[in-house]
Every structure is written in structure tokens, then in C-alpha cells.
Motif scaffolding. Structure first.
Motif, PDB file in Angstrom:
ATOM      1  N   GLY A   9       1.097   6.039 -25.325  1.00 33.39           N
ATOM      2  CA  GLY A   9       0.059   5.017 -25.298  1.00 33.39           C
ATOM      3  C   GLY A   9       0.109   4.203 -24.013  1.00 33.39           C
ATOM      4  N   VAL A  10       1.226   3.526 -23.782  1.00 32.48           N
ATOM      5  CA  VAL A  10       1.362   2.706 -22.569  1.00 32.48           C
ATOM      6  C   VAL A  10       1.761   3.533 -21.353  1.00 32.48           C
ATOM      7  N   CYS A  11       2.381   4.678 -21.595  1.00 25.37           N
ATOM      8  CA  CYS A  11       2.819   5.549 -20.509  1.00 25.37           C
ATOM      9  C   CYS A  11       3.118   6.933 -21.073  1.00 25.37           C
ATOM     10  N   LYS A  12       3.438   7.855 -20.172  1.00 23.60           N
ATOM     11  CA  LYS A  12       3.879   9.183 -20.596  1.00 23.60           C
ATOM     12  C   LYS A  12       5.397   9.229 -20.455  1.00 23.60           C
ATOM     13  N   TYR A  13       6.073   9.669 -21.520  1.00 26.33           N
ATOM     14  CA  TYR A  13       7.533   9.808 -21.543  1.00 26.33           C
ATOM     15  C   TYR A  13       7.859  11.254 -21.201  1.00 26.33           C
ATOM     16  N   VAL A  14       8.741  11.443 -20.219  1.00 22.11           N
ATOM     17  CA  VAL A  14       9.106  12.800 -19.793  1.00 22.11           C
ATOM     18  C   VAL A  14      10.626  12.918 -19.721  1.00 22.11           C
ATOM     19  N   THR A  34       5.776  -5.640 -16.291  1.00 24.30           N
ATOM     20  CA  THR A  34       6.239  -4.306 -16.715  1.00 24.30           C
ATOM     21  C   THR A  34       7.273  -3.772 -15.733  1.00 24.30           C
ATOM     22  N   ARG A  35       7.017  -3.929 -14.434  1.00 30.01           N
ATOM     23  CA  ARG A  35       7.976  -3.447 -13.424  1.00 30.01           C
ATOM     24  C   ARG A  35       9.310  -4.167 -13.569  1.00 30.01           C
ATOM     25  N   LYS A  36       9.280  -5.453 -13.884  1.00 27.15           N
ATOM     26  CA  LYS A  36      10.508  -6.233 -14.079  1.00 27.15           C
ATOM     27  C   LYS A  36      11.302  -5.679 -15.270  1.00 27.15           C
ATOM     28  N   ILE A  37      10.609  -5.385 -16.370  1.00 29.12           N
ATOM     29  CA  ILE A  37      11.262  -4.818 -17.563  1.00 29.12           C
ATOM     30  C   ILE A  37      11.885  -3.465 -17.214  1.00 29.12           C
ATOM     31  N   LEU A  38      11.158  -2.641 -16.478  1.00 30.01           N
ATOM     32  CA  LEU A  38      11.682  -1.324 -16.086  1.00 30.01           C
ATOM     33  C   LEU A  38      12.957  -1.482 -15.259  1.00 30.01           C
ATOM     34  N   LYS A  39      12.915  -2.352 -14.251  1.00 33.66           N
ATOM     35  CA  LYS A  39      14.080  -2.556 -13.380  1.00 33.66           C
ATOM     36  C   LYS A  39      15.269  -3.109 -14.156  1.00 33.66           C
ATOM     37  N   GLU A  40      15.006  -4.057 -15.074  1.00 30.87           N
ATOM     38  CA  GLU A  40      16.092  -4.659 -15.862  1.00 30.87           C
ATOM     39  C   GLU A  40      16.770  -3.635 -16.776  1.00 30.87           C
ATOM     40  N   ASN A  41      16.076  -2.529 -17.047  1.00 27.82           N
ATOM     41  CA  ASN A  41      16.625  -1.506 -17.931  1.00 27.82           C
ATOM     42  C   ASN A  41      17.022  -0.230 -17.188  1.00 27.82           C
ATOM     43  N   GLY A  42      17.266  -0.376 -15.883  1.00 24.47           N
ATOM     44  CA  GLY A  42      17.854   0.707 -15.108  1.00 24.47           C
ATOM     45  C   GLY A  42      16.886   1.721 -14.536  1.00 24.47           C
ATOM     46  N   PHE A  43      15.590   1.504 -14.676  1.00 22.58           N
ATOM     47  CA  PHE A  43      14.617   2.438 -14.113  1.00 22.58           C
ATOM     48  C   PHE A  43      14.329   2.080 -12.659  1.00 22.58           C
ATOM     49  N   ARG A  44      14.156   3.103 -11.840  1.00 18.73           N
ATOM     50  CA  ARG A  44      13.844   2.918 -10.432  1.00 18.73           C
ATOM     51  C   ARG A  44      12.622   3.764 -10.102  1.00 18.73           C
ATOM     52  N   TRP A  45      11.811   3.274  -9.162  1.00 21.67           N
ATOM     53  CA  TRP A  45      10.605   3.999  -8.761  1.00 21.67           C
ATOM     54  C   TRP A  45      10.976   5.189  -7.896  1.00 21.67           C
ATOM     55  N   ALA A  64      14.748   4.047 -22.483  1.00 23.36           N
ATOM     56  CA  ALA A  64      13.324   4.413 -22.473  1.00 23.36           C
ATOM     57  C   ALA A  64      12.664   3.994 -23.780  1.00 23.36           C
ATOM     58  N   ASP A  65      13.312   4.269 -24.907  1.00 27.86           N
ATOM     59  CA  ASP A  65      12.759   3.866 -26.210  1.00 27.86           C
ATOM     60  C   ASP A  65      12.609   2.351 -26.291  1.00 27.86           C
ATOM     61  N   TYR A  66      13.594   1.635 -25.783  1.00 24.00           N
ATOM     62  CA  TYR A  66      13.567   0.167 -25.800  1.00 24.00           C
ATOM     63  C   TYR A  66      12.406  -0.363 -24.950  1.00 24.00           C
ATOM     64  N   VAL A  67      12.277   0.156 -23.728  1.00 26.08           N
ATOM     65  CA  VAL A  67      11.213  -0.288 -22.815  1.00 26.08           C
ATOM     66  C   VAL A  67       9.840   0.006 -23.423  1.00 26.08           C
ATOM     67  N   ILE A  68       9.654   1.213 -23.938  1.00 26.42           N
ATOM     68  CA  ILE A  68       8.364   1.582 -24.533  1.00 26.42           C
ATOM     69  C   ILE A  68       8.052   0.671 -25.716  1.00 26.42           C
ATOM     70  N   GLY A  69       9.062   0.378 -26.535  1.00 24.53           N
ATOM     71  CA  GLY A  69       8.875  -0.545 -27.660  1.00 24.53           C
ATOM     72  C   GLY A  69       8.417  -1.920 -27.196  1.00 24.53           C
ATOM     73  N   LEU A  70       9.056  -2.433 -26.149  1.00 29.59           N
ATOM     74  CA  LEU A  70       8.658  -3.745 -25.599  1.00 29.59           C
ATOM     75  C   LEU A  70       7.225  -3.723 -25.089  1.00 29.59           C
ATOM     76  N   LEU A  72       4.761  -1.709 -25.904  1.00 29.09           N
ATOM     77  CA  LEU A  72       3.804  -1.554 -26.999  1.00 29.09           C
ATOM     78  C   LEU A  72       3.592  -2.880 -27.724  1.00 29.09           C
ATOM     79  N   LYS A  73       4.687  -3.647 -27.901  1.00 31.33           N
ATOM     80  CA  LYS A  73       4.573  -4.977 -28.536  1.00 31.33           C
ATOM     81  C   LYS A  73       3.675  -5.899 -27.726  1.00 31.33           C
TER      82      LYS A  73
END
Length: 79
Positions: A9-14, A34-45, A64-70, A72-73
Motif C-alpha cells: 500500500g505505502v510501498c513495495k516490499y522486496v 518517512t525518510r526519517k523513520i527509514l533512517k532511524e530503522n537502519g534503511f539507507r537510500w 521492514a515490518d515495523y516501518v511499514i506498520g508505522l 500504514l498507521k
């Protein structure tokens, strides 16, 4: 390991087994929050893969599950 893709929904999970990465792919550039949440959870562009990614392992899957949950909320309408 095999290649897994699903639309969240918010993104594609791969799960990209070839690159050993979990990737979150957005339509266009995600908002600053969203970018801040991604970075705080170890994701890098990754410009090469045009995805937000981190290593494909159990911690990466949980993140990934945690970020997607956030995300979606945040999309839920406030009633």
C-alpha cells in the motif's frame, strides 16, 4: 533464499536475495517524516537500486515490518 515482492500500500516490499537486501520501493521521493523513520530503522537510500534498503536478515525483516506498520498507521484517516 528466493526473491519475494509484495505491495504494502505505502510501498513495495522486496526481499532481493541476489543483492542480499530488504528493499522498500516508493513511488517518487517519500516525505521527510518517512525518510526519517527509514533512517532511524537502519534503511539507507541506494541510488543504484532506487530503493531504501538494508541487509536481508531477521533483524532487517523485523525492521521492514515495523516501518511499514508505522507508515500504514500514519495513512489512516483521523476520525
Amino acid at each position: 533464499a528466493e526473491h519475494v515482492e509484495r505491495d504494502c500500500g505505502v510501498c513495495k516490499y522486496v526481499e532481493n536475495a541476489e543483492e542480499n537486501r530488504i528493499q522498500l520501493v516508493f513511488q517518487g521521493k517519500p516525505p521527510e517524516k518517512t525518510r526519517k523513520i527509514l533512517k532511524e530503522n537502519g534503511f539507507r537510500w541506494s541510488r543504484r537500486n532506487t530503493a531504501w534498503q538494508r541487509q536481508l536478515n531477521p533483524q532487517g525483516k523485523r525492521a521492514a515490518d515495523y516501518v511499514i506498520g508505522l507508515l500504514l498507521k500514519e495513512e489512516e484517516p483521523v476520525s
